[in-house]
Design a protein around this motif. Structure first.
Motif, PDB file in Angstrom:
ATOM      1  N   UNK A   1       0.903  -1.118   0.009  1.00 51.47           N
ATOM      2  CA  UNK A   1       0.011   0.057   0.062  1.00 51.47           C
ATOM      3  C   UNK A   1       0.843   1.234   0.080  1.00 51.47           C
ATOM      4  N   UNK A   2       2.224   1.185   0.204  1.00 49.68           N
ATOM      5  CA  UNK A   2       2.869   2.351   0.159  1.00 49.68           C
ATOM      6  C   UNK A   2       3.348   2.851   1.362  1.00 49.68           C
ATOM      7  N   UNK A   3       3.461   1.871   2.589  1.00 51.13           N
ATOM      8  CA  UNK A   3       3.860   2.440   3.827  1.00 51.13           C
ATOM      9  C   UNK A   3       5.137   1.476   4.394  1.00 51.13           C
ATOM     10  N   UNK A   4       6.050   2.356   4.844  1.00 52.62           N
ATOM     11  CA  UNK A   4       7.377   1.688   5.018  1.00 52.62           C
ATOM     12  C   UNK A   4       7.714   2.132   6.684  1.00 52.62           C
ATOM     13  N   UNK A   5       8.156   1.251   7.591  1.00 51.71           N
ATOM     14  CA  UNK A   5       8.717   1.812   8.599  1.00 51.71           C
ATOM     15  C   UNK A   5      10.186   1.480   8.925  1.00 51.71           C
ATOM     16  N   UNK A   6      10.901   2.708   9.320  1.00 47.09           N
ATOM     17  CA  UNK A   6      12.457   2.554   9.730  1.00 47.09           C
ATOM     18  C   UNK A   6      12.225   2.365  11.362  1.00 47.09           C
ATOM     19  N   UNK A   7      12.364   1.133  11.795  1.00 46.62           N
ATOM     20  CA  UNK A   7      12.332   0.732  13.029  1.00 46.62           C
ATOM     21  C   UNK A   7      13.065   1.551  13.769  1.00 46.62           C
ATOM     22  N   UNK A   8      12.947   1.589  15.215  1.00 46.94           N
ATOM     23  CA  UNK A   8      13.693   1.888  16.515  1.00 46.94           C
ATOM     24  C   UNK A   8      15.050   0.925  16.436  1.00 46.94           C
ATOM     25  N   UNK A   9      16.146   1.286  16.651  1.00 43.99           N
ATOM     26  CA  UNK A   9      17.108   0.422  16.591  1.00 43.99           C
ATOM     27  C   UNK A   9      17.573  -0.201  15.254  1.00 43.99           C
TER      28      UNK A   9
END
Ligand SMILES: Nc1ncnc2c1ncn2[C@@H]1O[C@H](COP(=O)(O)OP(=O)(O)OP(=O)(O)O)[C@@H](O)[C@H]1O
Ligand SMILES: [Mg+2]
Length: 234
Positions: free
Chosen positions: A76-84
């Motif tokens: 859908x076009x959502x990306x997460x750059x996670x903590x750590x």
């Protein structure tokens, strides 16, 4: 673009996010600031569907996404750059980047996109065959952002990109975040470094003990005496 209403996250009996409501307009960079344990990461994880919300609704481009599986959010076009950061330590930089494009089949465009990531972060190009686990913290952060960009997101969720990094590295990384946003990407930025986050964003929300207690344009939050005292150390 993103409309969150009454979002709740609980771990067993503990309520970490207590019914928060906020939104992000298309093309905006919005920040969520708050102290340790305020519920920022829990909020982002619920948005990215890495955990199930205990209640509330999340609408993205008009569609309810709070029950979709995580991989569908990527499409859908959502990306997460996670903590750590969460890079794959035993894979090379190139392999990590390709993992970010796993849902895509357009090989030429994927190559073009990894070249684009390398032009944003020349340091990654120099080390493209190096194992991610041997990179410095700042380089890993660059890689985590690069990997997220490889899915061609419309909405980028960033969890504390400045964490643990020296000022010069923070500055570099934020220049890239800003340039990506200037090119039209919508960004939701979670930061403990409130000053930096408010300087680069248009609007902000202050989170305390699982609730949003304040929201305004970032320039106004920067000037707000309560914010200055509690989050800017002034
Ligand atoms: N897996 C978990 N199990 C139990 N409690 C958790 C879990 N993850 C987070 N919590 C609790 O939920 C609350 C919110 O945590 P969260 O990680 O969302 O905060 P945060 O705002 O991201 O903090 P930080 O700035 O330190 O990253 C905290 O009280 C934390 O202890
Ligand atoms: Mg966190």
């Amino acid at each position: 673009m993103l409309e969150v209403t009454g979002l709740r996250v609980a771990y067993g009996g503990i309520q970490a996010v207590r019914g928060i409501t906020f939104h992000v307009n298309q093309g905006e960079m919005v920040t969520l600031i708050g102290a340790n344990g305020a519920g920022k990461t829990s909020t982002l994880k619920a948005l990215a569907r890495l955990l199930n919300a205990a209640g509330g609704s999340v609408r993205y481009c008009g569609k309810e996404i709070s029950t979709l599986p995580p991989h569908e959010l990527v499409s859908e076009g959502i990306a997460l750059v996670p903590e750590g950061r969460g890079v794959f330590p035993r894979m090379s930089i190139v392999e990590n980047l390709l993992m970010g494009a796993y849902s895509r089949r357009d090989k030429e465009a994927i190559n073009a996109d990894s070249e684009r990531v390398f032009s944003l972060f020349p340091r990654l190009k120099e080390r493209s065959q190096q194992l991610a686990g041997t990179l410095s913290g700042g380089e890993q952060q660059m890689l985590a952002i690069g990997r997220a960009l490889m899915s061609r997101p419309k909405l980028l969720l960033l969890d504390e990109p400045s964490m643990g990094l020296a000022p010069l590295m923070v500055q570099k990384i934020f220049e890239v975040i800003r340039s990506v946003a200037d090119a039209g990407m919508t960004v939701l930025l979670v930061e403990q470094n409130a000053k930096l986050a408010l300087e680069v964003s248009q609007r902000g929300y202050v989170m305390e003990s699982g609730e949003i207690t304040l929201t305004d344009e970032s320039t106004k939050l920067l000037a707000n005496p309560k914010v200055r005292e509690a989050y800017l150390g002034e």
